[in-house]
Design a protein around this motif. Structure first.
Motif, PDB file in Angstrom:
ATOM      1  N   GLN A 179       0.820  -1.218   0.000  1.00 49.77           N
ATOM      2  CA  GLN A 179       0.000   0.000   0.000  1.00 49.77           C
ATOM      3  C   GLN A 179       0.850   1.264   0.000  1.00 49.77           C
ATOM      4  O   GLN A 179       0.575   2.198  -0.762  1.00 49.77           O
ATOM      5  CB  GLN A 179      -0.957   0.011   1.188  1.00 49.77           C
ATOM      6  CG  GLN A 179      -1.846   1.257   1.216  1.00 49.77           C
ATOM      7  CD  GLN A 179      -3.082   1.092   2.059  1.00 49.77           C
ATOM      8  OE1 GLN A 179      -3.463  -0.022   2.409  1.00 49.77           O
ATOM      9  NE2 GLN A 179      -3.716   2.186   2.402  1.00 49.77           N
ATOM     10  N   ALA A 180       1.871   1.324   0.840  1.00 47.20           N
ATOM     11  CA  ALA A 180       2.654   2.560   0.950  1.00 47.20           C
ATOM     12  C   ALA A 180       3.311   2.907  -0.375  1.00 47.20           C
ATOM     13  O   ALA A 180       3.278   4.072  -0.808  1.00 47.20           O
ATOM     14  CB  ALA A 180       3.705   2.418   2.053  1.00 47.20           C
ATOM     15  N   GLU A 181       3.907   1.915  -1.050  1.00 44.96           N
ATOM     16  CA  GLU A 181       4.578   2.239  -2.310  1.00 44.96           C
ATOM     17  C   GLU A 181       3.587   2.544  -3.417  1.00 44.96           C
ATOM     18  O   GLU A 181       3.876   3.362  -4.290  1.00 44.96           O
ATOM     19  CB  GLU A 181       5.554   1.129  -2.706  1.00 44.96           C
ATOM     20  CG  GLU A 181       4.945  -0.212  -2.994  1.00 44.96           C
ATOM     21  CD  GLU A 181       6.025  -1.289  -3.218  1.00 44.96           C
ATOM     22  OE1 GLU A 181       6.967  -1.357  -2.399  1.00 44.96           O
ATOM     23  OE2 GLU A 181       5.906  -2.041  -4.204  1.00 44.96           O
ATOM     24  N   LEU A 182       2.426   1.928  -3.387  1.00 42.94           N
ATOM     25  CA  LEU A 182       1.389   2.273  -4.360  1.00 42.94           C
ATOM     26  C   LEU A 182       0.909   3.707  -4.162  1.00 42.94           C
ATOM     27  O   LEU A 182       0.707   4.455  -5.131  1.00 42.94           O
ATOM     28  CB  LEU A 182       0.220   1.301  -4.245  1.00 42.94           C
ATOM     29  CG  LEU A 182       0.433  -0.085  -4.860  1.00 42.94           C
ATOM     30  CD1 LEU A 182      -0.598  -1.077  -4.310  1.00 42.94           C
ATOM     31  CD2 LEU A 182       0.334  -0.035  -6.379  1.00 42.94           C
ATOM     32  N   GLU A 183       0.724   4.108  -2.927  1.00 41.68           N
ATOM     33  CA  GLU A 183       0.284   5.480  -2.651  1.00 41.68           C
ATOM     34  C   GLU A 183       1.355   6.486  -3.052  1.00 41.68           C
ATOM     35  O   GLU A 183       1.037   7.554  -3.590  1.00 41.68           O
ATOM     36  CB  GLU A 183      -0.089   5.622  -1.182  1.00 41.68           C
ATOM     37  CG  GLU A 183      -1.385   4.896  -0.826  1.00 41.68           C
ATOM     38  CD  GLU A 183      -1.735   4.990   0.649  1.00 41.68           C
ATOM     39  OE1 GLU A 183      -0.815   5.286   1.458  1.00 41.68           O
ATOM     40  OE2 GLU A 183      -2.911   4.751   0.995  1.00 41.68           O
ATOM     41  N   ARG A 184       2.618   6.158  -2.799  1.00 47.84           N
ATOM     42  CA  ARG A 184       3.703   7.063  -3.220  1.00 47.84           C
ATOM     43  C   ARG A 184       3.706   7.222  -4.739  1.00 47.84           C
ATOM     44  O   ARG A 184       4.090   8.274  -5.260  1.00 47.84           O
ATOM     45  CB  ARG A 184       5.057   6.533  -2.746  1.00 47.84           C
ATOM     46  CG  ARG A 184       5.333   6.743  -1.274  1.00 47.84           C
ATOM     47  CD  ARG A 184       6.813   6.570  -0.953  1.00 47.84           C
ATOM     48  NE  ARG A 184       7.297   5.236  -1.271  1.00 47.84           N
ATOM     49  CZ  ARG A 184       7.270   4.210  -0.430  1.00 47.84           C
ATOM     50  NH1 ARG A 184       6.759   4.360   0.790  1.00 47.84           N
ATOM     51  NH2 ARG A 184       7.752   3.032  -0.785  1.00 47.84           N
ATOM     52  N   ALA A 185       3.290   6.181  -5.450  1.00 48.41           N
ATOM     53  CA  ALA A 185       3.236   6.250  -6.916  1.00 48.41           C
ATOM     54  C   ALA A 185       1.996   6.984  -7.412  1.00 48.41           C
ATOM     55  O   ALA A 185       1.843   7.177  -8.623  1.00 48.41           O
ATOM     56  CB  ALA A 185       3.274   4.842  -7.500  1.00 48.41           C
TER      57      ALA A 185
END
Length: 222
Positions: free
Chosen positions: A139-145
């Motif tokens: 989730q965190a890396e998807l949100e950063r993207a």
């Protein structure tokens, strides 16, 4: 509860309906807890998808289905994909570097096997939506993207009532003719939860073994 075997492997549990006599004494065409084809898994799935099909139709939306092996990630992905029959599907094996096809939504099973670099490349195309099955929380890396992310954990939905619906739907799917068929009672489901916790695949392996031993129609005991 039998010990030692734990659960049948996928290879051991493949039960084609080639012999019409094999499960006739149970009024079944096959052992319903054998490894099922994708279309059959969708037909017998008990999932609550809500508005997820509508959300997956929007660019920039990412759904991650999170959990360990045997918790229903692939079943949920397959249930969602029936709303997008032309959408691409990729299963990522350990160590593999598959090409990610164009198309939206893109379904990726076992997404945790993608390297961080390949995941970053995947996330660049926010004109499409993603549906990911993963053991690792992304989730965190998807949100950063820049994605709007929704996470579901199928294991959190495990309950006696839900498992009763899932297991008896599988038996009904394999019914040979109208009439009685084996039933997975609540006491059996409670025993399965005590043994396997939230590992539905392990439970199905034990039910497979139980039906292989069954001599007549009745409650399925493990």
């Amino acid at each position: 509860m039998p010990r030692g075997r734990g659960r049948a492997s996928s290879e051991e549990r493949v039960t084609p309906a080639s012999d019409p006599r094999a499960y006739g004494h149970l009024n079944l065409t096959r052992n319903p807890f054998g490894e099922a084809a994708a279309a059959d898994r969708v037909a017998t799935a008990v999932t609550e998808l809500g508005d997820l099909p509508e959300r997956l139709a929007r660019p920039g939306f990412a759904l991650q289905i999170l959990g360990d092996s045997g918790r229903g990630k692939t079943t949920h992905l397959l249930a969602l994909r029936q709303f997008f029959p032309e959408a691409p599907w990729v299963r990522v094996d350990p160590g593999a570097s598959p090409r990610m096809p164009a198309g939206t939504p893109l379904f990726v099973d076992e997404a945790q096997h993608l390297s961080p670099w390949r995941r970053r490349r995947l996330y660049r195309h926010r004109v499409r939506s993603l549906a990911l099955g993963t053991h690792v929380d992304l989730q965190a890396e998807l949100e950063r993207a820049g994605y709007q992310v929704h996470t579901i954990r199928p294991a959190a939905e495990v309950s006696v009532e839900r498992l009763e619906a899932i297991f008896n739907a599988r038996i009904a799917w394999a019914m040979r003719a109208p009439g009685p068929v084996p039933v997975v009672p609540r006491r059996t489901i409670e025993a399965l939860i005590a043994h396997a916790h939230d590992d539905v695949r392990a439970m199905e392996g034990l039910l497979y073994d139980a039906l292989q031993r069954a001599q007549e129609i009745g409650d399925v005991e493990v």
